[in-house]
Scaffold this motif. Structure first.
Motif, PDB file in Angstrom:
ATOM      1  N   LEU A 277       0.833  -1.200   0.000  1.00 14.28           N
ATOM      2  CA  LEU A 277       0.000   0.000   0.000  1.00 14.28           C
ATOM      3  C   LEU A 277       0.868   1.252   0.000  1.00 14.28           C
ATOM      4  O   LEU A 277       1.870   1.308   0.707  1.00 14.28           O
ATOM      5  CB  LEU A 277      -0.914   0.013   1.222  1.00 14.28           C
ATOM      6  CG  LEU A 277      -1.911  -1.142   1.333  1.00 14.28           C
ATOM      7  CD1 LEU A 277      -2.760  -0.963   2.579  1.00 14.28           C
ATOM      8  CD2 LEU A 277      -2.785  -1.240   0.105  1.00 14.28           C
TER       9      LEU A 277
ATOM     10  N   GLU B  39      -7.551   7.167   6.168  1.00 14.40           N
ATOM     11  CA  GLU B  39      -7.688   6.223   5.064  1.00 14.40           C
ATOM     12  C   GLU B  39      -6.492   6.299   4.124  1.00 14.40           C
ATOM     13  O   GLU B  39      -6.084   7.386   3.734  1.00 14.40           O
ATOM     14  CB  GLU B  39      -8.949   6.523   4.256  1.00 14.40           C
ATOM     15  CG  GLU B  39     -10.228   6.416   5.063  1.00 14.40           C
ATOM     16  CD  GLU B  39     -11.431   6.918   4.314  1.00 14.40           C
ATOM     17  OE1 GLU B  39     -12.438   6.186   4.301  1.00 14.40           O
ATOM     18  OE2 GLU B  39     -11.371   8.022   3.739  1.00 14.40           O
TER      19      GLU B  39
ATOM     20  N   ALA C 216      -6.238   4.492  -2.893  1.00 16.56           N
ATOM     21  CA  ALA C 216      -5.644   3.991  -4.127  1.00 16.56           C
ATOM     22  C   ALA C 216      -5.137   5.188  -4.923  1.00 16.56           C
ATOM     23  O   ALA C 216      -5.689   6.285  -4.837  1.00 16.56           O
ATOM     24  CB  ALA C 216      -6.675   3.207  -4.936  1.00 16.56           C
TER      25      ALA C 216
ATOM     26  N   THR D 171     -10.928   5.409  -3.556  1.00 18.02           N
ATOM     27  CA  THR D 171     -11.283   4.179  -2.869  1.00 18.02           C
ATOM     28  C   THR D 171     -10.304   3.904  -1.731  1.00 18.02           C
ATOM     29  O   THR D 171      -9.100   3.814  -1.962  1.00 18.02           O
ATOM     30  CB  THR D 171     -11.238   2.985  -3.852  1.00 18.02           C
ATOM     31  OG1 THR D 171     -12.073   3.276  -4.957  1.00 18.02           O
ATOM     32  CG2 THR D 171     -11.681   1.700  -3.181  1.00 18.02           C
TER      33      THR D 171
ATOM     34  N   LEU E 293      -8.100   1.849   0.711  1.00 19.38           N
ATOM     35  CA  LEU E 293      -7.506   0.512   0.727  1.00 19.38           C
ATOM     36  C   LEU E 293      -7.330   0.012   2.154  1.00 19.38           C
ATOM     37  O   LEU E 293      -7.292  -1.186   2.393  1.00 19.38           O
ATOM     38  CB  LEU E 293      -6.150   0.540   0.018  1.00 19.38           C
ATOM     39  CG  LEU E 293      -6.175   1.003  -1.439  1.00 19.38           C
ATOM     40  CD1 LEU E 293      -4.766   1.120  -1.987  1.00 19.38           C
ATOM     41  CD2 LEU E 293      -7.021   0.065  -2.287  1.00 19.38           C
TER      42      LEU E 293
END
Length: 169
Positions: free
Chosen positions: A7, A118, A121, A126, A128
């Motif tokens: 990530l 958060e 992406a 969105t 991840l």
């Protein structure tokens, strides 16, 4: 391992919403951010839990220790951002400072915020990975280090203590 992806740690967002008596997972998604101003942060640390392990020595057992789980230690969430103002001639935004100042001066009720952090992406919004914390209070606000020899921007830092941290799947 070939199908797994790491990530990115650079694409993230932090949302603070006014806390109520309900846990953060059941809060409204409407962000009532500090002072009504949405502020981006350049760095976020403190996403950690540490178990307090209790050790018990058992009489006659010299080759081992019995370990039991104790309380969880919660680290403060540390957010860093560049200081900013509305335009080059206006005063700096003081929302983070005012949150702490109002609490220290005894203004009641003390405003608490739930947080949502958060990882996003790269090409979309969105999430991840998501961490949420409950009922945060400002523990510390730090102003910029001022040095006329460097061309760095002023960075302010906010430490938020909270009552629980979760990673949501």
């Amino acid at each position: 391992m070939a199908d797994e992806y790491l990530l990115p740690a650079f694409a993230f967002q932090v949302t603070l919403s006014r806390a109520t008596d309900r846990p953060a997972s059941r809060q409204d998604a409407n962000p009532a951010v500090i002072g009504g101003v949405t502020a981006g942060f350049a760095e976020c640390t403190g996403l950690e839990l540490e178990a307090d392990i209790k050790e018990h020595l058992e009489g006659g057992r010299n080759d081992g220790i019995i370990r039991r789980v104790g309380r969880v230690k919660l680290s403060p969430i540390v957010l860093k951002r560049g200081m900013f103002s509305a335009d080059p001639t206006s005063r700096a935004n003081a929302d983070l400072w005012m949150w702490l100042t109002r609490m220290v001066s005894g203004e009641f009720p003390v405003t608490r915020y739930n947080g949502r952090i958060e990882i996003l992406a790269r090409a979309s919004e969105t999430p991840l990975a998501t961490w949420t914390f409950d009922r945060g209070l400002p523990q510390k606000v730090t102003g910029p280090s001022l040095n006329a020899k460097t061309g760095e921007i002023g960075i302010e830092e906010l430490h938020i203590v909270h009552e629980g941290l979760r990673m949501e799947a």
